[in-house]
Scaffold this motif. Structure first.
Motif, PDB file in Angstrom:
ATOM      1  N   ALA A 199      -2.362  -1.734  -1.267  1.00 47.00           N
ATOM      2  CA  ALA A 199      -3.284  -1.159  -2.254  1.00 47.00           C
ATOM      3  C   ALA A 199      -3.669   0.271  -1.877  1.00 47.00           C
ATOM      4  O   ALA A 199      -3.733   1.164  -2.737  1.00 47.00           O
ATOM      5  CB  ALA A 199      -4.535  -2.035  -2.362  1.00 47.00           C
ATOM      6  N   PHE A 200      -3.891   0.500  -0.591  1.00 51.06           N
ATOM      7  CA  PHE A 200      -4.254   1.840  -0.108  1.00 51.06           C
ATOM      8  C   PHE A 200      -3.101   2.823  -0.305  1.00 51.06           C
ATOM      9  O   PHE A 200      -3.300   3.975  -0.719  1.00 51.06           O
ATOM     10  CB  PHE A 200      -4.642   1.758   1.375  1.00 51.06           C
ATOM     11  CG  PHE A 200      -5.175   3.038   1.940  1.00 51.06           C
ATOM     12  CD1 PHE A 200      -6.350   3.594   1.471  1.00 51.06           C
ATOM     13  CD2 PHE A 200      -4.498   3.696   2.964  1.00 51.06           C
ATOM     14  CE1 PHE A 200      -6.850   4.776   1.999  1.00 51.06           C
ATOM     15  CE2 PHE A 200      -4.973   4.885   3.497  1.00 51.06           C
ATOM     16  CZ  PHE A 200      -6.163   5.427   3.012  1.00 51.06           C
ATOM     17  N   LYS A 209      -2.735   3.654  -4.028  1.00 52.39           N
ATOM     18  CA  LYS A 209      -3.830   4.559  -4.421  1.00 52.39           C
ATOM     19  C   LYS A 209      -3.521   5.993  -4.009  1.00 52.39           C
ATOM     20  O   LYS A 209      -3.733   6.944  -4.781  1.00 52.39           O
ATOM     21  CB  LYS A 209      -5.136   4.087  -3.785  1.00 52.39           C
ATOM     22  CG  LYS A 209      -6.336   4.973  -4.087  1.00 52.39           C
ATOM     23  CD  LYS A 209      -7.591   4.401  -3.448  1.00 52.39           C
ATOM     24  CE  LYS A 209      -8.800   5.289  -3.739  1.00 52.39           C
ATOM     25  NZ  LYS A 209      -8.672   6.608  -3.092  1.00 52.39           N
ATOM     26  N   ASN A 210      -3.019   6.183  -2.791  1.00 54.58           N
ATOM     27  CA  ASN A 210      -2.684   7.528  -2.313  1.00 54.58           C
ATOM     28  C   ASN A 210      -1.522   8.123  -3.100  1.00 54.58           C
ATOM     29  O   ASN A 210      -1.533   9.324  -3.409  1.00 54.58           O
ATOM     30  CB  ASN A 210      -2.342   7.492  -0.822  1.00 54.58           C
ATOM     31  CG  ASN A 210      -3.563   7.584   0.054  1.00 54.58           C
ATOM     32  OD1 ASN A 210      -4.048   8.657   0.365  1.00 54.58           O
ATOM     33  ND2 ASN A 210      -4.097   6.433   0.448  1.00 54.58           N
ATOM     34  N   LEU A 249      -0.589   7.409  -6.261  1.00 48.90           N
ATOM     35  CA  LEU A 249      -0.994   7.723  -7.626  1.00 48.90           C
ATOM     36  C   LEU A 249      -1.895   8.963  -7.682  1.00 48.90           C
ATOM     37  O   LEU A 249      -1.914   9.679  -8.685  1.00 48.90           O
ATOM     38  CB  LEU A 249      -1.719   6.520  -8.252  1.00 48.90           C
ATOM     39  CG  LEU A 249      -0.861   5.260  -8.467  1.00 48.90           C
ATOM     40  CD1 LEU A 249      -1.704   4.130  -9.022  1.00 48.90           C
ATOM     41  CD2 LEU A 249       0.320   5.573  -9.401  1.00 48.90           C
ATOM     42  N   GLY A 250      -2.619   9.200  -6.593  1.00 45.69           N
ATOM     43  CA  GLY A 250      -3.520  10.350  -6.571  1.00 45.69           C
ATOM     44  C   GLY A 250      -2.946  11.560  -5.874  1.00 45.69           C
ATOM     45  O   GLY A 250      -3.683  12.492  -5.527  1.00 45.69           O
ATOM     46  N   SER A 269      -4.596  15.254  -4.701  1.00 45.87           N
ATOM     47  CA  SER A 269      -4.987  15.032  -3.307  1.00 45.87           C
ATOM     48  C   SER A 269      -5.236  16.353  -2.574  1.00 45.87           C
ATOM     49  O   SER A 269      -4.457  17.301  -2.700  1.00 45.87           O
ATOM     50  CB  SER A 269      -3.893  14.243  -2.577  1.00 45.87           C
ATOM     51  OG  SER A 269      -4.198  14.086  -1.217  1.00 45.87           O
ATOM     52  N   TRP A 314      -1.481  13.051   1.455  1.00 43.16           N
ATOM     53  CA  TRP A 314      -1.224  11.794   0.751  1.00 43.16           C
ATOM     54  C   TRP A 314       0.044  11.126   1.274  1.00 43.16           C
ATOM     55  O   TRP A 314       0.100   9.904   1.429  1.00 43.16           O
ATOM     56  CB  TRP A 314      -1.090  12.039  -0.754  1.00 43.16           C
ATOM     57  CG  TRP A 314       0.122  12.812  -1.134  1.00 43.16           C
ATOM     58  CD1 TRP A 314       0.249  14.169  -1.255  1.00 43.16           C
ATOM     59  CD2 TRP A 314       1.421  12.276  -1.429  1.00 43.16           C
ATOM     60  NE1 TRP A 314       1.533  14.516  -1.606  1.00 43.16           N
ATOM     61  CE2 TRP A 314       2.282  13.372  -1.727  1.00 43.16           C
ATOM     62  CE3 TRP A 314       1.955  10.976  -1.481  1.00 43.16           C
ATOM     63  CZ2 TRP A 314       3.626  13.212  -2.063  1.00 43.16           C
ATOM     64  CZ3 TRP A 314       3.298  10.821  -1.799  1.00 43.16           C
ATOM     65  CH2 TRP A 314       4.119  11.927  -2.092  1.00 43.16           C
TER      66      TRP A 314
END
Length: 208
Positions: free
Chosen positions: A88-89, A92-93, A95-96, A100, A193
């Motif tokens: 999940a982490f 998240k990184n 997708l962002g 970032s 990221w």
């Protein structure tokens, strides 16, 4: 001593941790700042791993962690839960990644003193999610194999050695390091990221 937990030292220092070490060797007081940072990392890693081993021991006393080879054991389920959090982490990184930016505090380290470097070393190990997960994984591993806390020594030494790599490069290849480190620093600042995703993938690989 247990060498099975040794690879987790890589995940302990990948990301902002190694970025900080690289930034500090570009400081006007590179050696002094780096040693202060390493002291913070060492103390935090020892304390964090000891606490993780203690917590795993409490969990093992309340609930049997089971055979490490049994995929249905409580210990294995804890590790699966950690893998889920890491996935999940990482997502998240990824997708962002377009928005970032490196943490603002990284840019202030070049004007900081040794006390700030020491505190940064402490906090990066004790509050970073990936480091907490790594130390918890070590704690669960030691408990499942009925090993004492001292069995984590190779893991702790490896963590400190990786943290010291920028300083060692600075001392051994001084001129080249002085020229190269700022470029490495700038690249890492722009690709934080990616480093976080790599950390998560490495951690998942080591756990599985």
């Amino acid at each position: 001593m247990d060498l099975q937990v040794l690879p987790l030292a890589v995940t302990m220092m990948a990301g902002p941790q190694i970025m900080t070490a690289i930034i500090l060797v570009t400081h006007r007081q590179a050696v002094r700042m780096s040693l202060a940072y390493l002291a913070g990392v060492a103390i935090a890693a020892v304390i964090g791993t000891a606490i993780a081993r203690w917590l795993a021991g409490l969990l093992g006393g309340a609930v049997t962690l089971g055979d490490p080879a049994d995929p249905g054991s409580v210990g294995a389920l804890v590790q699966v839960a950690l893998v889920g959090l890491l996935i999940a982490f990482a997502v998240k990184n990824y997708l962002g990644r377009e928005t970032s930016e490196p943490p603002a505090w990284l840019g202030t380290l070049l004007d900081a003193g040794p006390d700030r470097a020491f505190t940064t070393g402490l906090l990066l190990i004790l509050v970073m999610p990936t480091d907490i997960m790594a130390m918890l994984t070590v704690g669960v591993h030691l408990t499942q194999h009925d090993l004492p806390a001292v069995a984590a020594l190779p893991f702790l030494v490896a963590t400190l050695l990786i943290a010291a790599l920028p300083l060692l490069a600075y001392l051994v290849f001084h001129r080249r390091a002085v020229r190269a480190m700022p470029q490495v620093r700038d690249w890492m600042n722009g690709h934080g990221w990616l480093l976080n995703v790599v950390v998560c993938v490495l951690f998942i690989f080591f756990i599985l």
